[in-house]
Design an enzyme around this catalytic site. Structure first.
Site, PDB file in Angstrom:
ATOM      1  N   CYS A  92      50.873  32.487  31.752  1.00 24.07           N
ATOM      2  CA  CYS A  92      49.764  32.864  31.275  1.00 24.07           C
ATOM      3  C   CYS A  92      49.520  32.786  29.838  1.00 24.07           C
ATOM      4  O   CYS A  92      49.583  31.638  29.554  1.00 24.07           O
ATOM      5  CB  CYS A  92      49.164  34.016  32.099  1.00 24.07           C
ATOM      6  SG  CYS A  92      47.582  34.033  32.776  1.00 24.07           S
TER       7      CYS A  92
ATOM      8  N   HIS B 126      51.325  34.339  37.598  1.00 25.29           N
ATOM      9  CA  HIS B 126      52.115  35.533  37.291  1.00 25.29           C
ATOM     10  C   HIS B 126      53.153  35.722  38.346  1.00 25.29           C
ATOM     11  O   HIS B 126      52.803  36.700  39.240  1.00 25.29           O
ATOM     12  CB  HIS B 126      51.187  36.807  37.249  1.00 25.29           C
ATOM     13  CG  HIS B 126      50.299  36.668  36.239  1.00 25.29           C
ATOM     14  ND1 HIS B 126      50.602  37.424  35.085  1.00 25.29           N
ATOM     15  CD2 HIS B 126      49.146  36.498  35.839  1.00 25.29           C
ATOM     16  CE1 HIS B 126      49.461  37.215  34.112  1.00 25.29           C
ATOM     17  NE2 HIS B 126      48.726  36.652  34.615  1.00 25.29           N
TER      18      HIS B 126
ATOM     19  N   GLU C 165      55.556  37.462  38.005  1.00 24.58           N
ATOM     20  CA  GLU C 165      56.362  38.814  38.293  1.00 24.58           C
ATOM     21  C   GLU C 165      55.414  39.730  39.244  1.00 24.58           C
ATOM     22  O   GLU C 165      55.621  41.087  39.209  1.00 24.58           O
ATOM     23  CB  GLU C 165      56.372  39.516  36.734  1.00 24.58           C
ATOM     24  CG  GLU C 165      54.915  39.697  35.928  1.00 24.58           C
ATOM     25  CD  GLU C 165      54.061  38.419  35.739  1.00 24.58           C
ATOM     26  OE1 GLU C 165      54.435  37.298  36.009  1.00 24.58           O
ATOM     27  OE2 GLU C 165      53.124  38.615  35.195  1.00 24.58           O
TER      28      GLU C 165
HETATM   29  N1  GLN Z   1      42.891  34.877  29.222  1.00 24.45           N
HETATM   30  C1  GLN Z   1      44.160  35.274  28.566  1.00 24.45           C
HETATM   31  C2  GLN Z   1      44.139  34.475  27.374  1.00 24.45           C
HETATM   32  O1  GLN Z   1      43.628  33.521  27.230  1.00 24.45           O
HETATM   33  C3  GLN Z   1      45.362  35.013  29.483  1.00 24.45           C
HETATM   34  C4  GLN Z   1      45.181  35.911  30.876  1.00 24.45           C
HETATM   35  C5  GLN Z   1      46.570  36.391  31.189  1.00 24.45           C
HETATM   36  O2  GLN Z   1      47.575  36.126  30.747  1.00 24.45           O
HETATM   37  N2  GLN Z   1      46.731  36.679  32.405  1.00 24.45           N
HETATM   38  O3  GLN Z   1      45.075  34.735  26.372  1.00 24.45           O
END
Ligand code: GLN
Length: 195
Positions: free
Chosen positions: A81, A173, A175
């Site tokens: 992410c 994610h 995890e």
């Molecule tokens: N929206 C976040 C970003 O742009 C990422 C979201 C996340 O890591 N769950 O950094």
């Protein structure tokens, strides 16, 4: 043999990553937030969170340099992410600081307001035993990859998991589920690199 996997612990859901990796027998997963701790790792995970904040803190503590040394040595790095965003070379409509290792372009918060957080099941290339549960939380997707980047998973025609040699990136994610197959996939990368 135990492999030491560091989870960058400056912001975001690092605790969940540490717990998930520690479910695997051959792993000692630890939170890392100093240059020396990062240098001691056989593999590094950059967690989800807020990519601008993680980036800022990385530079403030000089951790970008230590992470760069791991990258240069071919040590496996897994970004999830926000971690994936930080690893990408290109970010749509953003000049925010990034590590920029992955020959790919990502778009932040890419799934739109209606479905910005959701769960789904995904087939993942290289992960046996059926689809894996994927949790997306205001996640990015990958808008473009160079030919050296392998696409491991897509959702609704969007690229959500990639690999480039020792670099692994997921928009979701792994995890936050009980399924440890993605962690095992990363452990195999770590083992191969440690040989
Ligand atoms: N929206 C976040 C970003 O742009 C990422 C979201 C996340 O890591 N769950 O950094």
């Amino acid at each position: 043999m135990t492999y030491r996997i560091g989870v960058l612990s400056v912001q975001g859901d690092f605790a969940e990553h540490i717990a998930a990796m520690n479910d695997l027998d051959e792993v000692e997963a630890i939170g890392v937030k100093t240059k020396d701790a990062i240098r001691s790792c056989d593999g590094l995970i950059i967690p989800g969170g807020e990519s601008t904040t993680i980036g800022k803190l990385c530079r403030r503590f000089g951790l970008d340099e230590a992470i760069g040394a791991l990258h240069a040595a071919g040590t496996p790095i897994f970004g999830t992410c926000a971690g994936l965003i930080l690893m990408a070379k290109y970010i749509v409509d953003s000049d925010q600081w990034r590590l920029g290792y992955l020959d790919a372009e990502v778009k932040r918060n890419a799934f739109g307001r209606q479905i910005d957080s959701f769960e789904t099941d995904l087939p993942i290339v290289g992960v046996e035993g059926g689809q894996a549960r994927a949790v997306f939380i205001r996640g990015p997707y990958v808008t473009r990859v160079e030919p050296n980047v392998e696409v491991l998973a897509t959702y609704a025609d969007k690229i959500v998991m990639v690999r480039q040699g020792h670099l692994l990136g997921a928009a979701f994610h792994p995890e936050l589920t009980d399924d440890r197959r993605v962690q095992r996939y990363f452990l195999e990368m770590v083992k191969a690199a440690a040989q």
